[in-house]
Design a protein around this motif. Structure first.
Motif: not given
Lengths: 205, 205
Positions: B144-150, B153-154
């Motif tokens: 996933l993208g390395s954002t806070m949301e990513g 989710t991880n």
């Protein structure tokens, strides 16, 4: 790009034929539609389809219309003695938004541009000349963009109608209202000095 | 904006609901369609409609597909022991283009984002956990993208599967191949130093 689905690929292909929309943007738009309720896509498809099939062009001015004669041409409060010549219907919308013009329009549908293979016969020029020949029109306002193609088109029309008794004018070019002199390009600034207007008449605007 | 035609207005309205397309762009696109042969609009409308109606999502990995099982999941040459967890099908396409990955995918359909009202139940997380429970999967790659949301989710998925015997990994972050150190942001540069790899193994790439 390789697609996991032929249906998706087809949709992206069709979408990316629109101007300014590449394959990536098309994919983004199509995936957005897939995440939305089905009805949104169906409504979009239907709206495009009915528009393309049922839309009419005004038989007098070639503006887009739902009827034979557009609302502007059909309006008895507007004078048919002045015709403003524009490139496309967005220009009509822009001028209508100013509420400063009470004449009619003539939409050419483009500009003469040999580079793009657009000649005078591809545009609605003959119907304009015919209107002038009829004799009711007193003034033509050229409101095309001031590019080489715009100037060529203006001049071509001018040559066709110069033997008739008709005033021709072109919209004023100058510094935008509210703009600073120092940021204006030389051509515009130069023209706005040459085409200066009496101070008294500027007070009335 | 005032439109000369209701049909035009409806088409522009529907078009401008697409992300990143405002009223002006929508009008430009629609007018472009009007200048093209009718068939182009009809094909676009039909492609969108059939895609939205007939497209399927792979029952195993939720990737877009024309069949029940997507081509990747159906391919016997790919190992089902490694699953790469991605946000949407564009990520699948991007990774497939590298030709570096021979495992399967799992498309979540988004990231956990309480701000946008997207919780774990809105994503394809449960089917992933079920797959892990079955026991054939040996490794999960979080891509996933390395954002806070990513990251959230991880971590959420990690908590669900940590009791099972399974390796988890995340794709490497670092300086892009060919990029200069001085133009790289601090976080990326910092991570690429902490996560340095033995020089010998870099020779094999």
């Amino acid at each position: 790009m390789e697609f996991a689905s032929k249906l998706l690929e087809k949709a992206v292909d069709e979408m990316s034929q629109l101007p300014g929309i590449g394959k990536r943007t098309a994919l983004r738009l199509v995936l957005h539609l897939l995440r939305q309720p089905e009805s949104q896509t169906f409504q979009l498809a239907k709206a495009l389809e009915t528009m393309r099939r049922d839309i009419k062009f005004c038989k007098n001015c070639h503006n887009i219309s739902d009827y034979e004669l557009c609302e502007i041409c059909a309006n008895p409060h507007r004078t048919n003695e002045i015709i403003c010549v524009v490139e496309d219907i967005r220009d009509v919308m822009a001028i209508e938004n100013t509420s400063s013009y009470k004449g009619l329009y003539h939409v050419l549908g483009g500009k003469i541009s040999p580079m793009d293979g657009i000649g005078p016969n591809d545009l609605n020029i003959q119907t304009l000349v015919d209107k002038v020949k009829e004799g009711t029109v007193k003034e033509l306002i050229f409101a095309l963009g001031s590019t080489m193609e715009g100037d060529t088109t203006n001049f071509y029309i001018y040559k066709q109608i110069q033997d008739f008794e008709i005033t021709t004018s072109t919209i004023a070019r100058g510094i935008s209202v509210g703009n600073e002199l120092e940021y204006t390009d030389e051509v515009t600034l130069g023209r706005s000095i040459i085409n200066r207007i009496p101070f008294e008449s500027s007070l009335k605007l």
